[in-house]
Motif scaffolding. Structure first.
Motif, mmCIF file in Angstrom:
data_model
loop_
_atom_site.group_PDB
_atom_site.id
_atom_site.type_symbol
_atom_site.label_atom_id
_atom_site.label_comp_id
_atom_site.label_asym_id
_atom_site.label_seq_id
_atom_site.Cartn_x
_atom_site.Cartn_y
_atom_site.Cartn_z
ATOM 1 N N LYS A 77 0.916 -1.177 -0.124
ATOM 2 C CA LYS A 77 0.105 0.042 0.117
ATOM 3 C C LYS A 77 0.765 1.281 0.083
ATOM 4 O O LYS A 77 1.595 1.214 0.830
ATOM 5 N N GLY A 78 0.791 2.240 -0.940
ATOM 6 C CA GLY A 78 1.141 3.551 -0.811
ATOM 7 C C GLY A 78 2.451 3.574 -1.668
ATOM 8 O O GLY A 78 3.095 4.453 -1.879
ATOM 9 N N GLY A 79 2.634 2.446 -2.601
ATOM 10 C CA GLY A 79 3.814 2.432 -3.516
ATOM 11 C C GLY A 79 5.163 2.333 -3.130
ATOM 12 O O GLY A 79 5.284 2.061 -1.586
ATOM 13 N N PRO A 80 6.039 2.319 -3.496
ATOM 14 C CA PRO A 80 7.412 2.228 -3.112
ATOM 15 C C PRO A 80 8.056 3.160 -2.212
ATOM 16 O O PRO A 80 9.077 2.809 -1.564
ATOM 17 N N GLY A 81 7.522 4.502 -2.336
ATOM 18 C CA GLY A 81 8.206 5.397 -1.439
ATOM 19 C C GLY A 81 9.541 6.115 -2.209
ATOM 20 O O GLY A 81 9.935 5.599 -3.077
#
Length: 163
Positions: A77-81
Motif C-alpha cells: 500500500k502506498g507505493g515504493p516510497g
C-alpha cells in the motif's frame, strides 16, 4: 473465482491456511477475500465480509488472475516510497559508526553523513532514517534549568550536612 486456480497452493484449504497464518493485515484481508471467493461467495458479499469496497475485491481478483498469489501478496500500500539518499554500503557505514559510539546527537550524525558522503539530510529526516537503520542514540538525562551543579556536587560528597 471462476477459471480454477494457479496451482495446489490455491485450493480452498490452502488459501484458508495461508490467510489464517498471514501476519501483515493488508495481505491477510486480501487472502481472506480470495478464500471467500474460492468458496463460491459473490464479490459483493466478500466485500461486505472483509470490510472493503467492491472495487477492491475486483482489483485483488484481477491481480490474482494476472500473477497468482505472488501478485496479491507482493503489492504494498502506498507505493515504493522515495529512495534513500544513502546507498546500502553508506548506510552500513553509518550503522557501524553509530555502534562505535561516534555520534552523541542527531546533529552529529547529520554532520558526519554530510562530511563523509556529501549527502545533506535535515535533522527532521534523520528522525525517520535512524530508526529505519536500527540506530538509537543515547540521550543525556534531562536537567532542571534551576539545578545548581555546585550544590549537587557538595551534597554527593557530604550529604545534606548536619541536621
Amino acid at each position: 473465482m471462476a477459471g480454477g486456480g494457479h496451482g495446489p497452493q490455491d485450493s480452498e484449504a490452502a488459501l484458508h491456511a495461508r490467510y489464517r497464518a498471514e501476519a501483515v493485515i493488508e495481505v491477510r484481508t486480501r487472502l481472506h477475500a480470495l478464500w471467500l471467493l474460492r468458496r463460491g461467495e459473490p464479490p459483493a458479499a466478500v466485500a461486505a465480509a472483509v470490510g472493503v469496497g467492491l472495487r477492491s475485491v475486483h482489483r485483488w481478483l484481477q491481480w490474482y488472475r494476472e500473477g497468482g498469489l505472488a501478485a496479491v501478496c507482493g503489492r504494498r500500500k502506498g507505493g515504493p516510497g522515495k529512495p534513500s539518499y544513502l546507498t546500502p554500503e553508506q548506510a552500513e557505514q553509518v550503522v557501524a559508526a553509530a555502534a562505535q559510539g561516534v555520534f552523541a546527537t542527531t546533529q552529529a550524525v547529520r554532520d558526519w553523513i554530510e562530511a563523509q558522503f556529501g549527502v545533506v539530510y535535515t535533522v527532521g529526516s534523520l528522525y525517520t532514517l535512524l530508526p529505519r537503520l536500527g540506530i538509537r542514540l543515547k540521550v543525556p538525562r534531562p536537567r532542571h534549568p534551576q539545578a545548581d551543579p555546585q550544590a549537587q556536587t557538595a551534597w554527593k560528597k557530604g550529604g545534606s550536612g548536619p541536621a
